[in-house]
Write a protein that holds these residues in place. Sequence first.
Motif, short mmCIF file in Angstrom:
data_model
loop_
_atom_site.label_atom_id
_atom_site.label_comp_id
_atom_site.label_asym_id
_atom_site.label_seq_id
_atom_site.Cartn_x
_atom_site.Cartn_y
_atom_site.Cartn_z
N LYS A 36 3.20 35.21 -19.70
CA LYS A 36 4.29 34.24 -19.72
C LYS A 36 3.99 33.01 -18.87
O LYS A 36 4.67 31.99 -18.97
CB LYS A 36 5.59 34.90 -19.22
CG LYS A 36 6.07 36.05 -20.09
CD LYS A 36 7.36 36.64 -19.53
CE LYS A 36 7.90 37.74 -20.43
NZ LYS A 36 7.01 38.91 -20.47
N LEU A 37 2.98 33.10 -18.00
CA LEU A 37 2.66 32.01 -17.08
C LEU A 37 1.61 31.10 -17.70
O LEU A 37 0.48 30.98 -17.22
CB LEU A 37 2.20 32.57 -15.75
CG LEU A 37 3.18 33.52 -15.05
CD1 LEU A 37 2.59 34.05 -13.75
CD2 LEU A 37 4.51 32.81 -14.78
N THR A 38 1.98 30.44 -18.79
CA THR A 38 1.02 29.63 -19.55
C THR A 38 0.61 28.36 -18.83
O THR A 38 -0.30 27.66 -19.28
CB THR A 38 1.62 29.28 -20.92
OG1 THR A 38 2.88 28.62 -20.72
CG2 THR A 38 1.83 30.53 -21.76
N MET A 39 1.28 28.04 -17.71
CA MET A 39 0.89 26.84 -16.98
C MET A 39 -0.33 27.06 -16.10
O MET A 39 -0.95 26.10 -15.64
CB MET A 39 2.06 26.34 -16.11
CG MET A 39 2.35 27.14 -14.84
SD MET A 39 2.94 28.85 -15.15
CE MET A 39 4.52 28.49 -15.94
N LEU A 40 -0.71 28.31 -15.86
CA LEU A 40 -1.86 28.59 -15.03
C LEU A 40 -3.15 28.18 -15.75
O LEU A 40 -3.31 28.45 -16.94
CB LEU A 40 -1.92 30.08 -14.68
CG LEU A 40 -0.76 30.61 -13.82
CD1 LEU A 40 -0.89 32.11 -13.64
CD2 LEU A 40 -0.74 29.93 -12.46
N PRO A 41 -4.09 27.55 -15.03
CA PRO A 41 -5.30 27.02 -15.69
C PRO A 41 -6.09 28.06 -16.47
O PRO A 41 -6.51 27.81 -17.60
CB PRO A 41 -6.10 26.45 -14.52
CG PRO A 41 -5.08 26.13 -13.48
CD PRO A 41 -4.02 27.18 -13.61
N ARG A 49 -4.33 29.03 -19.65
CA ARG A 49 -4.47 27.96 -20.65
C ARG A 49 -5.85 27.99 -21.29
O ARG A 49 -5.99 27.83 -22.50
CB ARG A 49 -4.21 26.60 -20.01
CG ARG A 49 -2.76 26.30 -19.68
CD ARG A 49 -2.49 24.80 -19.62
NE ARG A 49 -3.43 24.12 -18.75
CZ ARG A 49 -3.23 23.90 -17.45
NH1 ARG A 49 -2.11 24.32 -16.88
NH2 ARG A 49 -4.12 23.26 -16.72
#
Length: 497
Positions: A228-233, A236
Amino acid sequence: MEILSALTVLDVRSLLLGVAVFLVVFRFLRRPRNLPPGPWGWPFLGNLPQLTWYGGELHENISKLTARYGKVVSVNLAGISMVVLHGHDTVKEAFSRQELSERPPAYMTQKVAPGRGFLSSSGESWIEIRRFTMAVLKKLGVGKSAFEQNIVTEAEMFIEEVQSHGGKAFDPKHAMSNAVSNIICTVVFGRRFQYTDPAFEQLLKVVHEFVLQVGAGSVFEFSPVFNKLTMLPFVRTYVACLRSTFDHINLLMKEHSKEKSADHQEDLLDIFLSEKKIKEQHGVENAALRPENLKHIVRDVFGAGSETTATTLLWGMLYMMAYPEVQVRVQKELDDVTGRNRLPRIADKPELPYTEAVLCEIHRLETIVPLSVPHASTEDTTIAGYNIPKGTTIMANIWHNHFDPLVWEEPEKFRPERFLDGENKFRPREELMPFGSGRRSCLGEQLAKMELFVFFTYLLHHFTIKKPDHVPAVSCEGKYGIMWVPLKFDICATVRE
């Protein structure tokens, strides 16, 4: 004011202490009894910090836990409750059981490309997909002696590419990947590609990007938190690699459906579409033949039969440079069996015990998939007397098994002789499990073994592999993405007389 300030500090400390006590009590009460032992972890992150952020590879750090907790260890990686197995007997017994043969949910892949292949499916779907894939490979002759010519064709192309460098230093990775991947192309698409074909070059590019760049992202594929933490490099990067891989597979599949060339042979895609049509006409449902599954099956076939093999062969070149005396002994054995006037064949393998021992020792020292592919339990069960709740993710630390000093004398050393008996005959050892173990062992094992033998013997029959003069020393250091791969290196290949 001072009294109020002191009370405020005291309240904050009390609150923090209360939260800490709550977390400890909550974890203790929530934790089922008689689980395998393991280290305490951070809230939300679990054991992630001590296992991945403080140096060392994940498989090595987990292996160190066995000194305190034994062969069956519980760890938590960002919400993944995982049991890691050590010891070949423990792994062999556990992975032979049906209730430990599922796959955990692949959250990120399912978001990008819904569907299942034989690597990610479970239950009846897995049985049908695996049965279909094995039937296709059998029909196409994969793993049989008749398929040897397909491998030989690409091995000869590889030899020509190596010879074109005239003994000068070059990076063999691209040529090796081209050759091995083209073998799978004949299975999947019914034809080989020219190495300069843009579609083929792009296929290799996206596959390499996926293997080398995703890093820890593949571990978090199974995490209910990190997906769910798609903002982490790194998340991505992992999702982008997944999307690029499936987009290109879809493109090649569409191209395949167009008019085929005269030299086109029957392939996996043809058989899939033909079988699907027949089943639909008879109103029969088959999980393997759902349209969304085809791109996953194609990806899995490439993964099982190309990248792992090419990577192992690259490690083989490195070790031949690092241990020239071993290379000389392999070449002498080849010459004694085949002479200089003909090339080795798979039928020669029984007469080449030292060569096979060298390949096994490379498998052991450079375990391509150190932590295996995750399994999951379908019901409450036990392993080595410990309770394993339903849905637990289970992994085998294959790297630990290949470096266990109780099994392998001086495990850090490159010693092919450990696979020979007193009469210098090849001695297989069940402790070596580069293709996994049990019900979910690698489907492409026979093909991979054929490819490894042909390419390795062809290479050493034609050339002597040497360290380039500008390289101070041969390095056998690696990098862990999805697989354990060697760092970039060059070789010099001089033609043998």
